[in-house]
Enzyme design. Sequence first.
Site, PDB file in Angstrom:
ATOM      1  N   LEU A 222       0.862  -1.180   0.000  1.00  0.00           N
ATOM      2  CA  LEU A 222       0.000   0.000   0.000  1.00  0.00           C
ATOM      3  C   LEU A 222       0.897   1.227   0.000  1.00  0.00           C
ATOM      4  O   LEU A 222       1.933   1.242   0.692  1.00  0.00           O
ATOM      5  CB  LEU A 222      -0.919   0.016   1.223  1.00  0.00           C
ATOM      6  CG  LEU A 222      -2.011  -1.075   1.300  1.00  0.00           C
ATOM      7  CD1 LEU A 222      -2.761  -0.961   2.617  1.00  0.00           C
ATOM      8  CD2 LEU A 222      -2.967  -0.982   0.137  1.00  0.00           C
ATOM      9  N   ASP A 223       0.530   2.230  -0.751  1.00  0.00           N
ATOM     10  CA  ASP A 223       1.385   3.418  -0.810  1.00  0.00           C
ATOM     11  C   ASP A 223       1.343   4.159   0.516  1.00  0.00           C
ATOM     12  O   ASP A 223       0.581   3.825   1.431  1.00  0.00           O
ATOM     13  CB  ASP A 223       0.984   4.330  -1.974  1.00  0.00           C
ATOM     14  CG  ASP A 223      -0.494   4.707  -1.932  1.00  0.00           C
ATOM     15  OD1 ASP A 223      -1.008   4.951  -0.833  1.00  0.00           O
ATOM     16  OD2 ASP A 223      -1.131   4.727  -3.004  1.00  0.00           O
ATOM     17  N   VAL A 224       2.155   5.177   0.622  1.00  0.00           N
ATOM     18  CA  VAL A 224       2.328   5.873   1.893  1.00  0.00           C
ATOM     19  C   VAL A 224       1.018   6.501   2.367  1.00  0.00           C
ATOM     20  O   VAL A 224       0.688   6.465   3.560  1.00  0.00           O
ATOM     21  CB  VAL A 224       3.418   6.958   1.758  1.00  0.00           C
ATOM     22  CG1 VAL A 224       3.602   7.704   3.080  1.00  0.00           C
ATOM     23  CG2 VAL A 224       4.724   6.341   1.318  1.00  0.00           C
TER      24      VAL A 224
ATOM     25  N   THR B  94      -2.096   5.580   1.677  1.00  0.00           N
ATOM     26  CA  THR B  94      -3.215   4.647   1.797  1.00  0.00           C
ATOM     27  C   THR B  94      -3.168   3.965   3.151  1.00  0.00           C
ATOM     28  O   THR B  94      -2.105   3.570   3.638  1.00  0.00           O
ATOM     29  CB  THR B  94      -3.164   3.605   0.668  1.00  0.00           C
ATOM     30  OG1 THR B  94      -3.129   4.262  -0.596  1.00  0.00           O
ATOM     31  CG2 THR B  94      -4.379   2.693   0.719  1.00  0.00           C
TER      32      THR B  94
END
Length: 435
Positions: A298-300, A302
């Site tokens: 998951l990106d930063v 999210t």
Amino acid sequence: LVFTRIKKPKAPHRISLSIYLQPAKMASVASSPISFAASILRIKAFPLSPRSFPVRTLRCALSSSSTSSSTSSSDPIEFDISFAPSKPTPSSTLGGGAFQQLFIPWIVRGEDGKLKVQSQPPAQLIHALADATTQNPKKKTKKKKPQPASSAAASASPSPASHSEPKLSKAARRFYNENIKEPPQRLSKVLAAAGVASRRTSEELIFDGKVTVNGVLCTTPQTRVDPARDNIYVNGNRIPKKLPPKVYFALNKPKGYICSAGEKEIKSVISLFDDYMASWDKRNPGTPKPRLFTVGRLDVATTGLIVVTNDGDFAQKLSHPSSSLPKEYITTVVGDVHKRHLMTISEGTMVEGVHCVPDSVELMPKQHDIPRARLRIVVHEGRNHEVRELVKNAGLEVYSLKRVRIGGFRLPSDLGLGKHVELKQSELKALGWKS
């Protein structure tokens, strides 16, 4: 013998037999006569015997008389009957003499080489019988045949893939191989499971010649090894023979953390498990610590559900696009959402050169505490930034993005940000894991 000397008379006769008892020991009955008459043809065995009466000699007188008056009686014939003495019997009293010992002759060759007869068995036989009863039988031990130098050298340094199978029956070996024995694994996979590094980094260590197996340098990551039997060293440090147990966690990822296990990263998702790893030795004494990593990313910005484990096969199964696990996201957007926006999102967009179409798009009802509009988007491919690209392609701006479901497992509502919970077997099945 008595009556053979009597001639058979012409007329019937009567025979008178007088018997005088003379005991061996002079008794009062010595002078008591016993007389009886009987017919010659009816005389039977004499009823007296030496066992009944202690007599040794019987004195008899035999006379005959005719029934005719013209004949005169003849003089009686006297004779003695002697009995043989009885056999001696051993004394039955305690103070009496001992029983007569049975004589058994033993023919023995003496020291001079001559045969002689003796009443006792030889001393050598008695000693041999005594030793035979006290000594334990000795077990025969088979001598091992000396192995040639080539086979001895081969057994001293076995290959990583060759192991001796248990000497059991065919059915027992089949059951052992199918249910108990763990098959040999790839060397890079064993290093990753032991917590040395990631699988890709482990392959680089193998290619660089920093890994040895049973004292032999190994440069092939595909080499099959058994950590319980093989001696594996990485940079001179031996990896434990007992691999750590496999663990599975569901984490509510907060914003600002990246899904990377690198040591250089400061705010990593793995750092949220520092307290858990610090107490590992108390809860699992003697067991090596697992190396944790995330399943997917998951990106930063999210938040939401992410699975953390040390099982590489499990992570590969869940993160691979071929698994087609549905993933549900709640997207908060800036501005109003109209029907045309929903139609555009449902038509899909190009992500990394692939046309991605969501499984479903739904506008959620407004809430008083949340003034912005929210969308429920379900995708199954899980491409990088797929949901953000779908929303951006529709002309909307993403305010926040949260993942709430993977497969059949939904993020617990009471699980706070930065907290984790260990997954049960039923929850792993809901994620699509069958092993």
